[in-house]
Motif scaffolding. Structure first.
Motif, mmCIF file in Angstrom:
data_model
loop_
_atom_site.group_PDB
_atom_site.id
_atom_site.type_symbol
_atom_site.label_atom_id
_atom_site.label_comp_id
_atom_site.label_asym_id
_atom_site.label_seq_id
_atom_site.Cartn_x
_atom_site.Cartn_y
_atom_site.Cartn_z
ATOM 1 N N ARG A 156 0.796 -1.225 0.000
ATOM 2 C CA ARG A 156 0.000 0.000 0.000
ATOM 3 C C ARG A 156 0.831 1.278 0.000
ATOM 4 O O ARG A 156 0.285 2.376 -0.056
ATOM 5 N N TYR A 157 2.120 1.149 0.023
ATOM 6 C CA TYR A 157 3.026 2.285 -0.083
ATOM 7 C C TYR A 157 3.598 2.411 -1.492
ATOM 8 O O TYR A 157 4.355 3.332 -1.769
ATOM 9 N N TRP A 158 3.237 1.509 -2.384
ATOM 10 C CA TRP A 158 3.851 1.446 -3.710
ATOM 11 C C TRP A 158 2.972 2.148 -4.745
ATOM 12 O O TRP A 158 1.854 1.733 -5.004
ATOM 13 N N GLN A 159 3.489 3.245 -5.316
ATOM 14 C CA GLN A 159 2.752 3.950 -6.361
ATOM 15 C C GLN A 159 3.059 3.273 -7.693
ATOM 16 O O GLN A 159 4.153 3.390 -8.234
ATOM 17 N N SER A 160 2.069 2.593 -8.223
ATOM 18 C CA SER A 160 2.280 1.838 -9.458
ATOM 19 C C SER A 160 2.102 2.697 -10.692
ATOM 20 O O SER A 160 2.674 2.396 -11.749
ATOM 21 N N CYS A 161 1.331 3.783 -10.582
ATOM 22 C CA CYS A 161 1.066 4.586 -11.775
ATOM 23 C C CYS A 161 0.592 5.983 -11.401
ATOM 24 O O CYS A 161 -0.137 6.152 -10.423
ATOM 25 N N GLY A 162 1.013 6.961 -12.199
ATOM 26 C CA GLY A 162 0.507 8.321 -12.078
ATOM 27 C C GLY A 162 -0.083 8.752 -13.410
ATOM 28 O O GLY A 162 -0.600 7.931 -14.165
ATOM 29 N N SER A 163 0.021 10.024 -13.744
ATOM 30 C CA SER A 163 -0.429 10.508 -15.048
ATOM 31 C C SER A 163 0.620 10.182 -16.108
ATOM 32 O O SER A 163 1.815 10.092 -15.809
ATOM 33 N N ASN A 164 0.176 10.012 -17.344
ATOM 34 C CA ASN A 164 1.070 9.619 -18.429
ATOM 35 C C ASN A 164 0.943 10.555 -19.624
ATOM 36 O O ASN A 164 0.098 11.446 -19.667
ATOM 37 N N SER A 165 1.777 10.299 -20.636
ATOM 38 C CA SER A 165 1.732 11.037 -21.896
ATOM 39 C C SER A 165 1.897 10.056 -23.045
ATOM 40 O O SER A 165 2.238 8.885 -22.845
ATOM 41 N N ARG A 166 1.646 10.534 -24.240
ATOM 42 C CA ARG A 166 1.915 9.771 -25.456
ATOM 43 C C ARG A 166 2.832 10.605 -26.342
ATOM 44 O O ARG A 166 2.608 11.800 -26.526
ATOM 45 N N SER A 167 3.855 9.974 -26.904
ATOM 46 C CA SER A 167 4.704 10.670 -27.863
ATOM 47 C C SER A 167 3.932 10.834 -29.169
ATOM 48 O O SER A 167 2.891 10.205 -29.387
ATOM 49 N N SER A 168 4.451 11.690 -30.044
ATOM 50 C CA SER A 168 3.793 11.885 -31.330
ATOM 51 C C SER A 168 3.816 10.612 -32.160
ATOM 52 O O SER A 168 3.057 10.475 -33.118
ATOM 53 N N LYS A 169 4.683 9.661 -31.777
ATOM 54 C CA LYS A 169 4.752 8.369 -32.457
ATOM 55 C C LYS A 169 3.897 7.314 -31.754
ATOM 56 O O LYS A 169 3.965 6.131 -32.084
ATOM 57 N N GLY A 170 3.103 7.735 -30.761
ATOM 58 C CA GLY A 170 2.164 6.826 -30.130
ATOM 59 C C GLY A 170 2.707 6.037 -28.963
ATOM 60 O O GLY A 170 1.985 5.241 -28.356
#
Length: 602
Positions: free
Chosen positions: A285-299
């Motif tokens: 419960r202390y492990w952050q597995s994911c936050g906000s992300n992005s996509r490159s122009s190549k997907g």
């Protein structure tokens, strides 16, 4: 003076979670922290530090204060937290010794005499008397009343047969907010539950005046969340923001209150931003597995703050350093209602990718703060859902063609080729059929997508997909030793690799054995000359089996090349049509047709 957020006090948590709240030695008693002489505790933590840099950048807050409800003689250290050349830096900017002969609330300035760039503000306490108590505390700031926004939040939960999780969320909100007169959010939050399975007894929520329940057809996460948005926007309350949340999410303490106070003081220039909640593991419960992300122009997916141990001070600060991110998973994401009115409703993608598409469409960077997060089940490496073979290919193709402007036809084809090759190598012919169906359906365009009933289409996809069954019901027994050996890194000589490639992974040679392996992340070389492949989901204790069929492989390969050729012929026109049709297919009128007759809240 607005409260920014209250201190989170650990209640019934494991020892491993304690560093999310504080570090040091203290006894947790009902209502606070008990310290004895010489003990020191520090609140430079994920839940109890203040994201002061972001509060200054994004809000109208000024003159930040720490307010402590204390008893006893205590030394208070005001802390500045930064990263310097990649190293954690904790500086004491002020020390005050205070004495409270009875329970008293004392305030301490967090502002520096010589302001420096700092990411977080926090504090630590050292007990000087024989005993001292910290009953609680808050961070607050000054702001002109005219700078405060009118904020009304609607929590939008889409669920499918996860009643216990939803019940827990409602109970959490009742305890923390609705039954807590001290909560700033009391009177400013309503919960909307959209039940895609129609299995919840709505009578159980009748005691909660701020809960609205809507039975819904199974239109997937996209359809469930959109149904919630429609009901929220027609509600008699004028909600300003919609928080979409997974049904199996467990909110962190004060997450919603922190979101509310941030929006209350948000500068007008940032009113169109979404606030993203991080995902922490519900087991570690202390492990952050994911936050906000992005996509490159190549997907390519560019992962944001992920795989972080939030017990570590360095990770707490690193998590607050801003990077450009474009979307957040809808496990927890706050969307301004005005953005929905301006940008349109989600695309009816059923599952997977609706949150990505909507974030990219918004074209604004996400805002994230420590503590705005939820605990969520994290799927293991073994987890594999065969229906994703359709939705992941189809929905990602829509996103590539709409938003990844530098992604050419051949870039998309490389991704499709890899999926087809992997599934053919594993004899997953039904998965290949789903891949091909996805490619063909994309070529029908967005207007076809909104004309096709999502529930009917999902049934068609489900019928095509491989079916797991309990491992005890499989026609052959699981060979545990072979299964464990398959987990080892795959190794082969250069000669073996060329032999495997020249024979199309052994397809031109006689088959000879059964492979026992995981459903995902398996090297294709492991299937060389396999007769059968036993795919075993160890976590779910389920499996399915595939067998080699050269004729089927050839027929499917021909079908794929045909779909690929047609995509090449239609690609440019298809991409133009998608851009032209996007606004039309995300309107209220379209979604009302998809959802059908809507019942009133129960």
């Amino acid at each position: 003076m607005p409260i920014l957020h209250a201190l989170a006090v650990p209640q019934n948590v494991s020892q491993a979670e304690i560093p999310l709240y504080y570090r040091g030695i203290a006894a947790i008693k009902t209502g606070g922290f008990l310290l004895t002489k010489g003990n020191e505790i520090s609140f430079d933590t994920y839940l109890n530090s203040l994201s002061i840099k972001k509060w200054k950048k994004y809000t109208n807050a000024t003159k930040f204060l720490l307010n402590l409800d204390i008893y006893g003689k205590i030394e208070v250290n005001i802390l500045s937290l930064n990263l310097s050349n990649g190293n954690y830096e904790k500086l004491i900017i002020r020390t005050e010794a205070v004495t409270a002969v009875e329970r008293t609330v004392l305030s301490f300035s967090l502002d520096e005499e010589e302001p420096k760039e700092r990411v977080l503000a926090a504090f630590s306490l050292r007990c000087i008397s024989d005993e001292a108590v910290l009953y609680g505390g808050t961070y607050s700031a000054e702001s002109a009343e005219a700078d405060e926004n009118k904020v009304k939040l609607a929590l939008n939960i889409c669920t499918f047969k996860r009643e216990q999780y939803v019940d827990n969320t409602i109970q959490h909100i009742w305890n923390e907010i609705w039954d807590n007169a001290a909560s700033q959010l009391n009177g400013h939050l309503r919960v909307f539950i959209v039940d895609n399975a129609q299995t919840i007894d709505s009578a159980q929520y009748s005691q909660f005046k701020e809960v609205r329940y809507y039975p819904n057809r199974n239109l997937g996460g996209a359809g469930g969340f959109t149904r919630g948005m429609l009901e929220i926007m027609k509600d008699e309350e004028k909600f300003t923001h919609i928080i979409v949340a997974d049904d199996d999410a467990q909110l962190l303490p004060t997450a919603l209150e922190k979101m509310y106070s941030f929006l209350l003081l948000l500068k007008h220039e940032f009113a169109d931003r979404m606030i993203g909640g991080a995902m922490l593991s519900d087991t570690l419960r202390y492990w952050q597995s994911c936050g906000s992300n992005s996509r490159s122009s190549k997907g390519k997916t560019l992962l944001g703050k992920h795989s972080l141990d939030m017990r570590k001070p360095k990770c707490v600060v690193f998590n607050e350093i801003e990077e450009p991110t474009q979307y957040n998973g809808w496990w927890l994401c706050c969307i301004p209602v005005d953005r929905i009115k301006n940008n349109g409703l989600p695309l009816p993608l059923f599952i997977h990718g609706d949150d990505v598409e909507y974030g990219l469409r918004n074209k604004k960077p996400m805002i994230n703060l420590n503590g705005i997060a939820m605990w969520h089940p994290v799927l293991g490496l073994d987890y594999y859902n065969p229906i994703y073979e359709y939705y992941d290919i189809r929905n990602n193709m829509y996103i590539y063609m709409l938003y990844n402007i530098d992604m050419k036809l051949m870039d998309i084809c490389k991704i499709l080729d890899e999926s087809i090759k992997s599934n053919l190598a594993a004899y997953r012919y039904n998965s290949v059929r789903l891949n091909i169906k996805a490619i063909n359906d994309v070529q029908r365009g967005l207007k076809w997508l909104v004309s096709k009933d999502p529930e009917t289409l999902h049934q068609e996809v489900s019928l095509l997909a491989h079916k797991f069954m309990p491992v005890t019901e499989m026609p052959i027994a699981l060979d545990v030793n072979k299964f464990e050996n398959s987990k080892k890194p795959f190794k082969e000589s250069t000669c073996s690799r060329w032999k495997r490639k020249l024979t199309f992974n052994g397809h031109l040679l006689p088959s000879r054995h059964t492979i026992f392996t995981r459903p995902r992340y398996v090297h294709k070389g492991l299937f060389y000359r396999a007769k059968r492949i036993f795919s075993y989901d160890e976590q779910g204790q389920r499996a399915f089996m595939t067998k080699r069929n050269l004729v089927t492989s050839f027929v499917l390969l021909c079908s794929y090349f045909k779909a690929r050729l047609l995509l090449k012929i239609r690609f440019d026109r298809l991409r133009r049509n998608m851009h032209n049709d996007l606004k039309e297919v995300t309107t209220l009128a379209i979604w009302e047709k998809i959802i059908g007759p809507r019942s009133e809240a129960q």
